[in-house]
Design a protein around this motif. Structure first.
Motif, mmCIF file in Angstrom:
data_model
loop_
_atom_site.group_PDB
_atom_site.id
_atom_site.type_symbol
_atom_site.label_atom_id
_atom_site.label_comp_id
_atom_site.label_asym_id
_atom_site.label_seq_id
_atom_site.Cartn_x
_atom_site.Cartn_y
_atom_site.Cartn_z
ATOM 1 N N THR A 37 68.711 93.439 22.210
ATOM 2 C CA THR A 37 68.017 92.598 23.199
ATOM 3 C C THR A 37 66.629 93.153 23.495
ATOM 4 O OG1 THR A 37 70.079 91.847 24.171
ATOM 5 C CG2 THR A 37 68.118 91.672 25.549
ATOM 6 N N ALA A 38 66.527 94.467 23.680
ATOM 7 C CA ALA A 38 65.216 95.083 23.913
ATOM 8 C C ALA A 38 64.301 94.834 22.730
ATOM 9 C CB ALA A 38 65.375 96.580 24.178
ATOM 10 N N LYS A 39 64.830 94.980 21.520
ATOM 11 C CA LYS A 39 64.040 94.710 20.309
ATOM 12 C C LYS A 39 63.515 93.277 20.333
ATOM 13 C CE LYS A 39 65.978 93.037 16.981
ATOM 14 N NZ LYS A 39 66.552 92.264 15.934
ATOM 15 N N THR A 47 58.274 93.741 12.527
ATOM 16 C CA THR A 47 59.688 93.353 12.588
ATOM 17 C C THR A 47 60.581 94.424 11.969
ATOM 18 O OG1 THR A 47 59.454 92.007 10.587
ATOM 19 C CG2 THR A 47 59.265 90.870 12.709
ATOM 20 N N HIS A 48 60.148 95.020 10.874
ATOM 21 C CA HIS A 48 60.929 96.096 10.273
ATOM 22 C C HIS A 48 60.965 97.331 11.185
ATOM 23 C CE1 HIS A 48 60.459 93.648 6.619
ATOM 24 N NE2 HIS A 48 61.631 94.178 6.315
ATOM 25 N N ALA A 49 59.838 97.679 11.756
ATOM 26 C CA ALA A 49 59.770 98.836 12.651
ATOM 27 C C ALA A 49 60.646 98.619 13.880
ATOM 28 C CB ALA A 49 58.327 99.108 13.064
ATOM 29 N N ALA A 50 60.615 97.427 14.433
ATOM 30 C CA ALA A 50 61.422 97.133 15.620
ATOM 31 C C ALA A 50 62.914 97.269 15.309
ATOM 32 C CB ALA A 50 61.111 95.736 16.138
ATOM 33 N N GLN A 51 63.324 96.762 14.172
ATOM 34 C CA GLN A 51 64.737 96.881 13.794
ATOM 35 C C GLN A 51 65.123 98.349 13.606
ATOM 36 O OE1 GLN A 51 67.100 94.367 13.703
ATOM 37 N NE2 GLN A 51 68.433 96.147 13.592
ATOM 38 N N PHE A 52 64.235 99.114 13.021
ATOM 39 C CA PHE A 52 64.463 100.532 12.769
ATOM 40 C C PHE A 52 64.638 101.309 14.078
ATOM 41 C CE2 PHE A 52 62.525 104.798 12.070
ATOM 42 C CZ PHE A 52 63.450 105.307 11.161
ATOM 43 N N MET A 53 64.010 100.854 15.144
ATOM 44 C CA MET A 53 64.035 101.570 16.420
ATOM 45 C C MET A 53 65.309 101.316 17.218
ATOM 46 S SD MET A 53 61.420 103.270 16.024
ATOM 47 C CE MET A 53 61.535 104.132 17.546
ATOM 48 N N VAL A 54 66.060 100.283 16.877
ATOM 49 C CA VAL A 54 67.313 100.022 17.602
ATOM 50 C C VAL A 54 68.217 101.243 17.428
ATOM 51 C CG1 VAL A 54 69.399 98.590 17.701
ATOM 52 C CG2 VAL A 54 67.146 97.518 17.405
ATOM 53 N N ASN A 55 68.653 101.784 18.562
ATOM 54 C CA ASN A 55 69.467 102.998 18.500
ATOM 55 C C ASN A 55 70.795 102.885 19.236
ATOM 56 O OD1 ASN A 55 68.706 103.242 21.195
ATOM 57 N ND2 ASN A 55 67.182 104.819 20.805
ATOM 58 N N THR A 56 71.068 101.709 19.791
ATOM 59 C CA THR A 56 72.381 101.464 20.404
ATOM 60 C C THR A 56 72.655 99.967 20.439
ATOM 61 O OG1 THR A 56 73.793 101.831 22.332
ATOM 62 C CG2 THR A 56 71.467 101.389 22.792
ATOM 63 N N PHE A 57 73.917 99.643 20.326
ATOM 64 C CA PHE A 57 74.323 98.245 20.435
ATOM 65 C C PHE A 57 75.039 97.994 21.755
ATOM 66 C CE2 PHE A 57 73.512 98.928 16.026
ATOM 67 C CZ PHE A 57 72.835 97.771 15.662
ATOM 68 N N ASP A 58 75.048 99.017 22.616
ATOM 69 C CA ASP A 58 75.648 98.922 23.942
ATOM 70 C C ASP A 58 74.639 98.279 24.887
ATOM 71 O OD1 ASP A 58 76.840 99.174 26.391
ATOM 72 O OD2 ASP A 58 76.995 101.369 26.344
ATOM 73 N N GLU A 59 74.845 97.019 25.169
ATOM 74 C CA GLU A 59 73.907 96.260 26.004
ATOM 75 C C GLU A 59 74.169 96.457 27.497
ATOM 76 O OE1 GLU A 59 71.313 94.508 24.956
ATOM 77 O OE2 GLU A 59 71.729 94.106 22.850
ATOM 78 N N THR A 60 75.157 97.261 27.859
ATOM 79 C CA THR A 60 75.479 97.440 29.276
ATOM 80 C C THR A 60 74.643 98.515 29.934
ATOM 81 O OG1 THR A 60 77.214 99.074 28.820
ATOM 82 C CG2 THR A 60 77.877 96.745 28.888
ATOM 83 N N GLY A 61 73.969 99.367 29.109
ATOM 84 C CA GLY A 61 73.242 100.534 29.527
ATOM 85 C C GLY A 61 72.415 100.437 30.702
#
Length: 131
Positions: free
Chosen positions: A82-84, A117-131
């Motif tokens: 979501t942040a991405k 777009t590639h850099a943004a995807q690379f930066m995703v470091n969690t799939f926990d959206e509750t953080g």
């Protein structure tokens, strides 16, 4: 030899893109909490210098901060899908503004967007959206 940085108009073009991007970040309810500084000026400057260097401009970023180490520098922050998506929304708006006024060509926009777009995807470091 001309670089992409030179072709797009150099520092001023990067400055405008990053300034427009951070206008969006400043009021974004998902992204703004990821920036611990009360003032986004420092983050804006670091991102601007990084993009200047990445696209072939002066190496001020590395000269002052060392190797970019992007994933490591962003590790303390929950960069979710979501942040991405929010990040990309604001970057797209910044590029669109410069395409609309003729600063960037469609080809330059596509090259910039492909990297972003590639850099943004690379930066995703969690799939926990509750953080």
């Amino acid at each position: 030899m001309s670089t992409f940085y030179d072709e797009i108009g150099g520092y001023e073009t990067i400055r405008r893109i990053v300034a427009r991007f951070y206008q969006g970040v400043a009021t974004d309810p998902v992204l703004r909490p990821l920036y611990p500084e009360a003032d986004l000026t420092g983050a804006e400057e670091r991102f601007r210098l990084f993009l200047v260097q990445y696209w072939g401009g002066p190496t001020t970023y590395s000269d002052t901060r060392g190797h970019p180490r992007l994933r490591m520098r962003h590790a303390p922050f929950a960069v979710t899908p979501t942040a991405k998506d929010h990040w990309l929304t604001h970057f797209r708006a910044a590029l669109d503004e410069l395409v609309e006024d003729g600063t960037l060509t469609a080809e330059q926009d596509a090259q910039f967007w492909d990297y972003i777009t590639h850099a943004a995807q690379f930066m995703v470091n969690t799939f926990d959206e509750t953080g």
